[in-house]
Design a protein around this motif. Structure first.
Motif, PDB file in Angstrom:
ATOM      1  N   LYS A 192      49.277 -15.738  55.756  1.00 29.88           N
ATOM      2  CA  LYS A 192      49.423 -14.543  55.526  1.00 29.88           C
ATOM      3  C   LYS A 192      51.033 -14.059  55.104  1.00 29.88           C
ATOM      4  O   LYS A 192      50.921 -12.790  54.037  1.00 29.88           O
ATOM      5  N   GLU A 193      51.963 -14.431  56.122  1.00 28.64           N
ATOM      6  CA  GLU A 193      52.697 -14.035  55.746  1.00 28.64           C
ATOM      7  C   GLU A 193      53.670 -14.458  53.729  1.00 28.64           C
ATOM      8  O   GLU A 193      54.127 -14.186  53.260  1.00 28.64           O
ATOM      9  N   ARG A 194      52.580 -16.135  53.469  1.00 27.99           N
ATOM     10  CA  ARG A 194      52.767 -16.446  52.697  1.00 27.99           C
ATOM     11  C   ARG A 194      51.927 -15.820  51.696  1.00 27.99           C
ATOM     12  O   ARG A 194      52.836 -15.528  50.131  1.00 27.99           O
ATOM     13  N   SER A 195      50.340 -15.147  51.928  1.00 31.36           N
ATOM     14  CA  SER A 195      49.976 -14.266  50.628  1.00 31.36           C
ATOM     15  C   SER A 195      51.146 -13.034  50.031  1.00 31.36           C
ATOM     16  O   SER A 195      51.370 -12.398  49.352  1.00 31.36           O
ATOM     17  N   ILE A 196      51.511 -12.379  51.819  1.00 30.02           N
ATOM     18  CA  ILE A 196      52.197 -11.038  50.669  1.00 30.02           C
ATOM     19  C   ILE A 196      53.682 -11.350  49.924  1.00 30.02           C
ATOM     20  O   ILE A 196      53.407 -11.310  49.407  1.00 30.02           O
ATOM     21  N   ASP A 197      54.671 -12.628  50.643  1.00 29.21           N
ATOM     22  CA  ASP A 197      55.523 -12.703  50.187  1.00 29.21           C
ATOM     23  C   ASP A 197      54.997 -13.133  48.236  1.00 29.21           C
ATOM     24  O   ASP A 197      56.120 -12.804  47.496  1.00 29.21           O
ATOM     25  N   LEU A 198      54.314 -13.731  48.134  1.00 30.31           N
ATOM     26  CA  LEU A 198      53.683 -14.137  46.252  1.00 30.31           C
ATOM     27  C   LEU A 198      53.169 -13.200  45.528  1.00 30.31           C
ATOM     28  O   LEU A 198      53.607 -13.339  44.474  1.00 30.31           O
ATOM     29  N   ASN A 199      52.602 -12.379  46.451  1.00 26.45           N
ATOM     30  CA  ASN A 199      51.929 -10.650  46.132  1.00 26.45           C
ATOM     31  C   ASN A 199      52.669  -9.809  46.457  1.00 26.45           C
ATOM     32  O   ASN A 199      52.052  -8.463  46.377  1.00 26.45           O
ATOM     33  N   PHE A 200      54.339  -9.667  46.588  1.00 28.19           N
ATOM     34  CA  PHE A 200      53.623  -8.332  48.265  1.00 28.19           C
ATOM     35  C   PHE A 200      54.401  -7.135  47.199  1.00 28.19           C
ATOM     36  O   PHE A 200      53.802  -5.760  46.668  1.00 28.19           O
ATOM     37  N   LEU A 201      54.893  -7.486  45.823  1.00 31.68           N
ATOM     38  CA  LEU A 201      55.172  -6.546  44.420  1.00 31.68           C
ATOM     39  C   LEU A 201      53.949  -6.415  43.390  1.00 31.68           C
ATOM     40  O   LEU A 201      54.327  -8.003  42.884  1.00 31.68           O
ATOM     41  N   PRO A 202      53.223  -5.754  43.049  1.00 32.83           N
ATOM     42  CA  PRO A 202      52.850  -5.444  42.548  1.00 32.83           C
ATOM     43  C   PRO A 202      53.159  -5.745  40.620  1.00 32.83           C
ATOM     44  O   PRO A 202      54.613  -4.973  40.529  1.00 32.83           O
ATOM     45  N   SER A 203      52.740  -5.986  39.457  1.00 34.02           N
ATOM     46  CA  SER A 203      53.289  -6.116  37.882  1.00 34.02           C
ATOM     47  C   SER A 203      54.052  -3.867  37.317  1.00 34.02           C
ATOM     48  O   SER A 203      54.500  -4.826  36.632  1.00 34.02           O
ATOM     49  N   VAL A 204      52.975  -4.043  37.946  1.00 30.98           N
ATOM     50  CA  VAL A 204      53.233  -1.886  37.507  1.00 30.98           C
ATOM     51  C   VAL A 204      53.421  -1.493  39.087  1.00 30.98           C
ATOM     52  O   VAL A 204      52.909  -1.606  40.339  1.00 30.98           O
ATOM     53  N   ASP A 205      54.464  -0.160  38.550  1.00 31.92           N
ATOM     54  CA  ASP A 205      54.311   0.265  39.541  1.00 31.92           C
ATOM     55  C   ASP A 205      52.895   1.501  39.786  1.00 31.92           C
ATOM     56  O   ASP A 205      52.308   1.780  39.361  1.00 31.92           O
ATOM     57  N   PRO A 206      52.234   1.871  41.490  1.00 29.76           N
ATOM     58  CA  PRO A 206      51.051   2.227  41.320  1.00 29.76           C
ATOM     59  C   PRO A 206      51.298   3.479  41.248  1.00 29.76           C
ATOM     60  O   PRO A 206      50.328   4.318  40.978  1.00 29.76           O
ATOM     61  N   GLU A 207      52.569   4.217  41.934  1.00 28.12           N
ATOM     62  CA  GLU A 207      52.958   5.803  41.646  1.00 28.12           C
ATOM     63  C   GLU A 207      52.512   6.201  39.864  1.00 28.12           C
ATOM     64  O   GLU A 207      51.845   7.210  39.434  1.00 28.12           O
ATOM     65  N   THR A 208      53.194   5.245  39.492  1.00 28.24           N
ATOM     66  CA  THR A 208      52.765   5.360  37.924  1.00 28.24           C
ATOM     67  C   THR A 208      52.389   5.435  37.492  1.00 28.24           C
ATOM     68  O   THR A 208      51.535   6.297  36.298  1.00 28.24           O
ATOM     69  N   VAL A 209      50.794   4.544  37.987  1.00 24.00           N
ATOM     70  CA  VAL A 209      49.237   4.369  37.096  1.00 24.00           C
ATOM     71  C   VAL A 209      48.555   5.794  37.408  1.00 24.00           C
ATOM     72  O   VAL A 209      48.474   6.614  36.564  1.00 24.00           O
ATOM     73  N   LEU A 210      48.808   6.485  38.646  1.00 22.13           N
ATOM     74  CA  LEU A 210      48.215   7.240  39.300  1.00 22.13           C
ATOM     75  C   LEU A 210      48.840   8.514  38.656  1.00 22.13           C
ATOM     76  O   LEU A 210      47.744   9.414  38.370  1.00 22.13           O
ATOM     77  N   GLN A 211      49.444   8.916  38.556  1.00 19.07           N
ATOM     78  CA  GLN A 211      50.440   9.367  38.052  1.00 19.07           C
ATOM     79  C   GLN A 211      49.269   9.604  36.032  1.00 19.07           C
ATOM     80  O   GLN A 211      49.325  10.792  35.802  1.00 19.07           O
ATOM     81  N   THR A 212      49.578   8.992  35.997  1.00 19.13           N
ATOM     82  CA  THR A 212      48.853   8.817  34.056  1.00 19.13           C
ATOM     83  C   THR A 212      47.805   8.727  34.626  1.00 19.13           C
ATOM     84  O   THR A 212      46.835  10.200  34.144  1.00 19.13           O
ATOM     85  N   GLY A 213      46.553   8.634  35.173  1.00 20.40           N
ATOM     86  CA  GLY A 213      45.703   9.254  35.874  1.00 20.40           C
ATOM     87  C   GLY A 213      45.488   9.961  35.781  1.00 20.40           C
ATOM     88  O   GLY A 213      44.349  11.060  35.470  1.00 20.40           O
ATOM     89  N   HIS A 214      46.108  10.975  36.568  1.00 18.84           N
ATOM     90  CA  HIS A 214      45.883  12.465  37.293  1.00 18.84           C
ATOM     91  C   HIS A 214      46.142  13.208  35.668  1.00 18.84           C
ATOM     92  O   HIS A 214      45.039  13.760  35.544  1.00 18.84           O
ATOM     93  N   GLU A 215      46.988  12.755  35.052  1.00 15.82           N
ATOM     94  CA  GLU A 215      46.936  13.800  33.819  1.00 15.82           C
ATOM     95  C   GLU A 215      46.085  13.648  33.193  1.00 15.82           C
ATOM     96  O   GLU A 215      45.219  14.325  32.616  1.00 15.82           O
ATOM     97  N   LEU A 216      45.565  12.483  33.392  1.00 16.52           N
ATOM     98  CA  LEU A 216      44.050  11.725  31.862  1.00 16.52           C
ATOM     99  C   LEU A 216      43.234  12.887  32.732  1.00 16.52           C
ATOM    100  O   LEU A 216      42.210  13.681  32.018  1.00 16.52           O
ATOM    101  N   LEU A 217      42.407  12.546  33.536  1.00 20.21           N
ATOM    102  CA  LEU A 217      41.913  13.298  34.145  1.00 20.21           C
ATOM    103  C   LEU A 217      41.915  15.087  34.153  1.00 20.21           C
ATOM    104  O   LEU A 217      40.919  15.753  33.273  1.00 20.21           O
ATOM    105  N   SER A 218      43.151  15.404  34.091  1.00 19.54           N
ATOM    106  CA  SER A 218      42.971  16.608  34.299  1.00 19.54           C
ATOM    107  C   SER A 218      42.912  17.518  32.930  1.00 19.54           C
ATOM    108  O   SER A 218      41.977  18.602  32.558  1.00 19.54           O
ATOM    109  N   GLU A 219      43.729  16.712  31.946  1.00 23.25           N
ATOM    110  CA  GLU A 219      43.245  16.888  30.203  1.00 23.25           C
ATOM    111  C   GLU A 219      41.919  16.964  30.355  1.00 23.25           C
ATOM    112  O   GLU A 219      41.361  17.557  29.334  1.00 23.25           O
ATOM    113  N   LEU A 220      41.312  16.053  30.594  1.00 23.56           N
ATOM    114  CA  LEU A 220      39.526  15.744  30.441  1.00 23.56           C
ATOM    115  C   LEU A 220      39.139  16.571  31.038  1.00 23.56           C
ATOM    116  O   LEU A 220      37.809  17.418  30.522  1.00 23.56           O
ATOM    117  N   GLN A 221      39.250  17.293  32.100  1.00 25.92           N
ATOM    118  CA  GLN A 221      38.511  18.380  32.917  1.00 25.92           C
ATOM    119  C   GLN A 221      38.751  19.690  31.675  1.00 25.92           C
ATOM    120  O   GLN A 221      38.220  20.736  31.809  1.00 25.92           O
TER     121      GLN A 221
END
Length: 655
Positions: A192-221
């Motif tokens: 468990k610790e080894r798996s978390i150590d190897l993959n603990f930080l995603p390659s992109v910031d989740p907050e940034t991707v979520l913000q982009t998605g919300h802005e796109l969804l708002s535009e589409l709506q």
């Protein structure tokens, strides 16, 4: 294929989907040819990309392709139309070639597309721009063809780029978060610790991707995906071309995985802090133990006999203290781990309760009984999950309380009773709070379950009422088409009359059943405070069919009763012999029988007239001719009998 890969080609606007539709709801694909030579390879790439956007369901409705040849040469137009055969042959249903005001040379356009329909697989028509509205509504045509549909190609392309970038990043991020989250749920502690150590930080910031998605969804709506700014001609595209459903689905999945990821990070942080504290404590007291033990060992090696016993006692006391301290640390570690598990289960249960409450706070507006059953099943599954979660919380809480009750003083003379009482009260308070929240949700589920079951019953009543109308219509159809015979004699006609009365009883039961169902829908709608979708239409239909059946049945009864009277009178006369001349002294009986027979024959030629003025005939003309033939044959027998009785009267004066 991604838009970013072929961006220079897409910018040329060799073809585009404006969002307009033909009269069959098929999408309109426009190919605006220009004065410059069009690259067939680039056009093919553009078409491949555009046709990958709609869903298979949308493609199945077919495309109408507008080839704008007003600024092009005929040979280019011909090449493009023939190319469509290889690019999208199955999806194209109609190709409209917009010709210039000054038509191409007839010698050049001798190629007849309409003769090639079977080979091409689609129909091709040559039409001027002002006549294009014969095939497509103006509101579905862009301004280039005199329509009112607004289309901004660059705006559409920019949004496609944003959408595809978001889709690519969010899909990759979902895979990474799922790997991290699943790695934290499975395997041993080291894995468990080894798996978390190897993959603990995603390659992109989740907050940034979520913000982009919300802005796109708002535009589409807010406006259409092709960039229309609204106005009277604005209308949203179908879901097949809208990115909105895909963005919403990806955002939901991202939020779920990101929430789990945050919990993994939180637990990781707690575990790290606990390990650091434990390590520091172990280092401090173990260092003291080693130093004291070395000092005692040095004194023992000095060989002072008078101190030997005391030194050994001190050494034993040091070992006891060290063992007690190690036991206390181990106990404390287990206690903290149990507390961590308890609060983790409590947090999961709280999230489940929030999800269940959110589901209960949304009003139910299903389309049919099946969707209600599915929603009810999902509701029951969530409630069952909450029950299991609460049971798990109680087990973790009781285990933690048992450990606290067995807790000893961490130091000599220290009383931890007050601290333990606060911890016990907190744990019990968490469990009681979860129990109360779960009870409130259960009460709301009971109300929602009752409402949904009533809605299921409402839909069932509406469906059954509509079915009753169909059954009654089938009975009416059977009455008109198959209940034709009038019988060859009085006995058979009476049997037919009795069968008809039973047939009417069945129809009456069907009508009553439909009325009861519609009355039930009214009661259910009053209970649900809603408007029935079908009872307003079904009741008039039921009454109309029943009125038609009643009129038809009455006509059938009248014909059968007339036939019984005709057959009974005719058979009575035909059965009496010539030795009873007094029975035939009056010819009025013969005249009456003939009048009844003629009336019956006339009745067979008259249609059934309904209250709304419509008419229906019993059976086909041949069926009616067959029924009338039996009446005529018996009338001939009666007429012959009448003539036989008149012959003796005619011969009496001569004798």
């Amino acid at each position: 294929m991604e838009a970013s890969v072929i961006l220079p080609i897409l910018k040329k606007k060799l073809a585009f989907l404006s969002g307009g539709k033909d009269r069959r709801s098929g999408l309109i694909l426009t190919i605006p040819l220009c004065l410059e030579q069009t690259s067939m390879d680039e056009l093919s790439v553009t078409l491949d990309y555009l046709l990958s956007i709609p869903s298979e369901k949308c493609k199945a409705r077919g495309f109408t392709v507008i080839v704008d040849g007003r600024k092009s040469q005929w040979n280019v137009v011909k090449t493009v139309v023939l190319m469509l055969q290889n690019v999208v042959p199955a999806e194209v249903s109609l190709v409209c070639v917009v010709k210039p005001d000054e038509f191409w040379d007839k010698k050049v356009t001798h190629f007849c597309f309409w003769k090639e329909k079977d080979r091409l697989g689609f129909e091709v028509i040559l039409v001027s721009a002002n006549k294009l509205t014969r095939y497509i509504e103006p509101c579905q045509l862009t301004e280039d063809f005199g329509g009112t549909l607004t289309y901004d190609h660059m705006d559409w392309l920019n949004k496609r780029l944003v959408f595809e970038k978001f889709t690519k990043e969010s899909t990759s991020l979902l895979d990474e978060l799922a790997l991290i989250n699943n790695g934290s749920d499975k395997g041993t502690q080291q894995e468990k610790e080894r798996s978390i150590d190897l993959n603990f930080l995603p390659s992109v910031d989740p907050e940034t991707v979520l913000q982009t998605g919300h802005e796109l969804l708002s535009e589409l709506q807010q406006r259409r995906f092709n960039g229309s700014d609204g106005g009277l001609s604005w209308s949203p595209m179908d879901d097949e071309l809208l990115a909105q459903p895909q963005v919403m689905k990806l955002l939901d999945s991202l939020r779920e995985q990101y929430t789990r990821y945050q919990e993994v990070c939180r637990q990781r942080s707690k575990r790290t802090q606990l390990e650091e504290i434990q390590q520091k404590v172990m280092q401090e007291w173990f260092a003291v133990y080693v130093e004291l033990n070395q000092q005692i060992a040095a004194l023992l090696n000095a060989g002072d006999e008078e101190d030997l016993v005391e030194l050994k006692a001190l050494q034993q006391q040091l070992s006891d203290v060290c063992y007690r301290q190690a036991s206390q640390l181990e106990f404390r570690q287990n206690l903290l781990q149990a507390a961590l598990e308890f609060h983790s289960v409590a947090q999961d249960l709280s999230q489940q309760l929030d999800g269940l409450l959110g589901m209960l706070c949304v009003d139910v507006a299903p389309a049919d009984g099946a969707s209600i059953q599915q929603t009810l099943k999902l509701l029951e599954e969530k409630l069952k999950s909450v029950d299991l979660g609460l049971q798990g919380l109680r087990e973790k809480g009781q285990s933690l309380l048992d450990q606290i009750s067995n807790q000893a003083s961490w130091a000599y003379g220290k009383d931890v009773t007050i601290e333990n009482k606060e911890n016990v009260d907190h744990i019990q308070g968490v469990m009681e709070d979860m129990q109360l929240r779960k009870q409130r949700c259960e009460d709301m589920v009971d109300v929602r379950r009752l409402k949904m079951l009533q809605m299921v019953q409402l839909f069932k009543c509406e469906e059954d009422a509509a079915q009753a109308v169909e059954w009654l219509s089938e009975l009416l159809d059977a009455l008109l088409k198959t209940h034709i015979r009038l019988g060859d004699d009085a006995q058979e006609t009476k049997v037919l009359l009795e069968k008809h009365r039973k047939f009417v009883d069945v129809a009456q039961s069907t009508y009553d059943y439909g009325r009861q169902l519609l009355q039930a829908t009214v009661v259910l709608c009053q209970s649900l405070r809603c408007t029935s979708r079908s009872s307003g239409d079904t009741l008039p239909r039921l009454n109309r069919v029943w009125k038609q059946f009643t009129v038809t049945s009455e006509e059938r009864v009248h014909r059968l009763e007339t036939a019984v009277a005709f057959h009974s009178s005719a058979e009575k006369i035909l059965q009496e012999g010539p030795e009873q001349p007094e029975a035939f002294s009056e010819m009025e009986q013969f005249d009456e029988i003939e009048a009844v027979g003629k009336s019956l024959l006339d009745r067979l030629t008259v249609p059934v007239v309904y209250p709304d003025g419509s008419e229906q005939y019993f059976g086909s003309p041949s069926d009616m001719a067959s029924a009338a033939e039996h009446i005529r044959e018996k009338m001939k027998l009666v007429s012959l009998k009448k003539q036989q009785l008149r012959q003796p009267e005619a011969t009496t004066p001569e004798s």
